[in-house]
Design a protein around this motif. Sequence first.
Motif, mmCIF file in Angstrom:
data_model
loop_
_atom_site.group_PDB
_atom_site.id
_atom_site.type_symbol
_atom_site.label_atom_id
_atom_site.label_comp_id
_atom_site.label_asym_id
_atom_site.label_seq_id
_atom_site.Cartn_x
_atom_site.Cartn_y
_atom_site.Cartn_z
ATOM 1 N N ASP B 414 2.029 66.841 65.648
ATOM 2 C CA ASP B 414 0.738 66.619 64.913
ATOM 3 C C ASP B 414 0.789 65.878 63.537
ATOM 4 O OD1 ASP B 414 -1.789 68.355 64.397
ATOM 5 O OD2 ASP B 414 -0.393 68.898 62.521
ATOM 6 N N THR B 417 1.061 68.270 60.107
ATOM 7 C CA THR B 417 2.035 68.943 59.701
ATOM 8 C C THR B 417 3.393 68.275 59.610
ATOM 9 O OG1 THR B 417 2.306 69.566 61.847
ATOM 10 C CG2 THR B 417 1.059 71.091 60.563
ATOM 11 N N GLN B 420 3.503 66.584 56.243
ATOM 12 C CA GLN B 420 3.820 67.724 55.116
ATOM 13 C C GLN B 420 5.285 68.251 55.108
ATOM 14 O OE1 GLN B 420 1.469 69.191 52.852
ATOM 15 N NE2 GLN B 420 3.436 69.898 51.960
ATOM 16 N N GLN B 421 5.869 68.289 56.280
ATOM 17 C CA GLN B 421 7.205 68.430 56.750
ATOM 18 C C GLN B 421 8.142 67.255 55.971
ATOM 19 O OE1 GLN B 421 8.310 68.741 60.893
ATOM 20 N NE2 GLN B 421 8.898 70.459 60.460
#
Lengths: 544, 433
Positions: B414, B417, B420-421
């Motif tokens: 994805d 996410t 962001q990770q």
Amino acid sequence: MTIAPSRLVTPPPDRSRPRSTLAGRGTSTVLPLVVKVVLLGLVAGLAIAVTPALVRDGSWVFVGGLWAVVVVLLAVYATKRAVPLKYLVPGSLFLVVFVVYPILMTAQLSSTNYGDGTRGTKEATVTRIIGASAVQVPDAPSYTLAVGTTGGVADGPFTFYLVDEATGDAFAGDAEGLTELGADDATITDGVVTEVPGVTLLTRSQINDAGQAGGGLEGFTVPAGENSVIRQQGFSAVELTSPLVYDEAADTITNSETGEVYTPQRAASGDRSYFTAEDGTRLSDQSWGESIGLQNYVRAFTDPAISSDFISIFLWTLLFAVGSVGSTFFLGLALAVVMNDDRVRGQRLYRSLILLPYAIPGFIALSIWSGFWNRDFGLVNDLLGLDVNWLGQTGTARLAVLLTNLWMGFPYMFLICTGALQSIPGDLKEAASLDGANGFMQFRKVVLPLLLVAVAPLLVASFAFNFNNFNAIQLLTEGGPFSPANPTAGGTDILISYTYRLAFGNAAQQIGFASAISVLLFILTGLLAAAQFRATRSLEDVNR
Amino acid sequence: MRSITSRIALIASVGMLAAACSGGGGGSTEETGAAPEASEPVASESAAPVRGDEELVIWTDALKLDAVQAVADAFAEENGISVGVQAIVNTRSDFITANQAGNGPDVVVGAHDWIGQMVQNGAVDPLQLSAADLGGYAENAIQAVTYDGQIYGLPYGVEALALYCNKQYAPDTYATLEDVIAAGQAAVDGGQVESALNVAQGDVGDAYHMQPVLTSMGGYLFGQNPDGTYNADDLGLATPGGLAAAQKIYDLGEAGSNVLRRSVNGDNSIALFAEGRAACLISGPWALNDIRAGIGEDAYTIQPVPGFAGQQPAQPFLGAQAFYVASNGQNKTFAQEFVTNGVNNAEAMTTMYELANLPPALTEVRQAIAADNPDFETFAQAADNGNPMPALPAMAEVWAPLGQAYSAIIGGADPATTMQQAQDTISAAIAGS
């Protein structure tokens, strides 16, 4: 790849020479004596030669160690006593220098924060921070430089003879400050002072030599403005000012322009300090080396990310080592048994072919295999008609690593098993078959136990090798695949590749911490090897 | 001190070997055992670089050796000194270690993104150059070698990613990356090539080669302060622009149109294009020789990497190659003179360009060669579009997680996410240091 240490396969040393030396003894004992005296003298002479340098550096430990070695050598070789030591001392000394010493150094490093940003002492760091903050005074002239002395060219006293590059005005500068030179004071050619009456001007090489560490020109500056000094840069000079002032008593650095005060404060990582302002901004990225006790070990066991990584990596390392040794041994043994049967034709040809992977340098083979596993352009998927991203998922990547290592390692196992099989006397099998054992029983009860006596120590060595088989991982997968959440521990990482990444990987080098992991790894490998040797000892019972 | 210690270890071991060989009265079986071991220290001694004895010692990598040797020889002749140029394999790390131990070189040659680590370790000295000197160089090259307000290196060459296309399949000059991909995809669909656009990523990812995509969609790594320096506290991955880039990469990835794939990596990306198996390639000047030798001198075009349609221009990383003065060098005066004057002129810079094969950083030289070597002029233009690669030590925490995030997104993770990770991982690593 399974390579045993070479001494395991080296034939026992040829014993014929000492015997002939013994036989020749008495006829000529003079030459060996002379050689011995000369060489021992050489050792003592070398020790004497390097001692002053060591004393100058204050390396008392090395002085002590060096002379202890000399005393031991003299005591052992110059006297007729201690004959067994004559054989043991050289090996023991090599052991100490090349094995014990590095281990001790690693253990010592593991109690420090050594790494990027902490290589220097605090004193050196402060000097660097202040030095790096010096900037040119705005609109200040730059000068061409000549250096003169009324004393020696090595130690001065020195004077800078400067010519303003813009206006052509000439100055003399020393620790007192600048004085303007009149037209008669110096001869100027092409904008550089070339002659001063009563003064020796240094050549470029002499300026360079005097500016070396410990030379008379090192750190030589001429006060110019209120806060500025004129300093040499190559064969020109610039006027510099530094806003930072270090207060040694308070251990603070103050920016005299902004008034900001920086004090040493521990960073979040806990193993180093930075000069930090009250609002948390750091003066620079430079920290300094410190002894931090057992903190690296505490971190290895308590940092949740690292300790969970450590356990899973340790388990995979075990699996990798056991899997590599097991798979290569069984394939090698099976092939050796088949090839050892007289009914197989063309044994030599087959044996040569089987040994081929062993003949390719591991470095090259691993790089080629790394390409073979490529999803779109690799041989494996092409041949099998698959569309698997082998190195992209942990499971398949581990399988690929094990299969590659099987290909790399089975010829070695084939080789040693063939050798061991051929040394087992045929009459033992014959006797077993007379007792009614079938082929499998013969192999299981007679051949295999005898084979293991010879091969088991090599399996232990092979295990220890694979436990730390850095190349197989680094060249094949680089430890990957990784998850974006955890860039330090990959799916196929074994302990040694993980340690390497911590110490020398992408992110800042943490050599102290990596040393701590190395020490743990050393203890772990030692324990495993000890346990295995204990277990293999029981195999030798068959000989009793 | 360290060098003395290691020398003693060597001397002592040779002495012991000699004593062992002379043996005791009983003979010398030890001789055969000790000889191979004694060769070990000698081998390891020659593996670690040892400083030469010349009056000016310069360390560089093997690719730049001839160029640096030429300019150093000219300087040596002018000053009547001896000069030694050594090719070091791990130039950066060996330099930092050797300099700390006091047996490093006087001058080191390397990329500008080393500066952060070198300054962090106190390994290089700032240079004081006049405004007139600086004015002659490309502005972003000077910006690249500036760190914490000081200039640490004298740049001689610039490099940045550009777009290569195989004329047979993608003959035009393209204004958008969509057009490039469309042309390449047509060739893939026609079965003529296997890949539309090679962007080296592999299973561990490669943040450097993905930078044009990230910046074109509005993402960035570190925000810039008004004075052009980077701010390590301002990460731009999980911004709207960064997330848009992640979505774009996902759409172009294996779960989408399969233009970006993990099977194209640093080992095969250039080779596939040079063999004519890929329509286009994003790479730098270093790929030029392979490509000329592969598909031929006139079979390719080069242009700066275009952006996506309706988005911002693509900004690859600008890398500057530069000369630095070592902080612990033995001959600092000659080192300073060499860097600030010896190579700081058009003649030396022309030599560097001719032998090191990099677009020159000195504007005067660039203008002089533009007509003769249009490929290098194109690469210089690509560098004009580029932003200096951040030299902050914090950058070391970026490469691995960001590359891995790109690789994961290409593989179908994805995008939002994962990005962001990556940002969380990077900011945690920076905060923890």
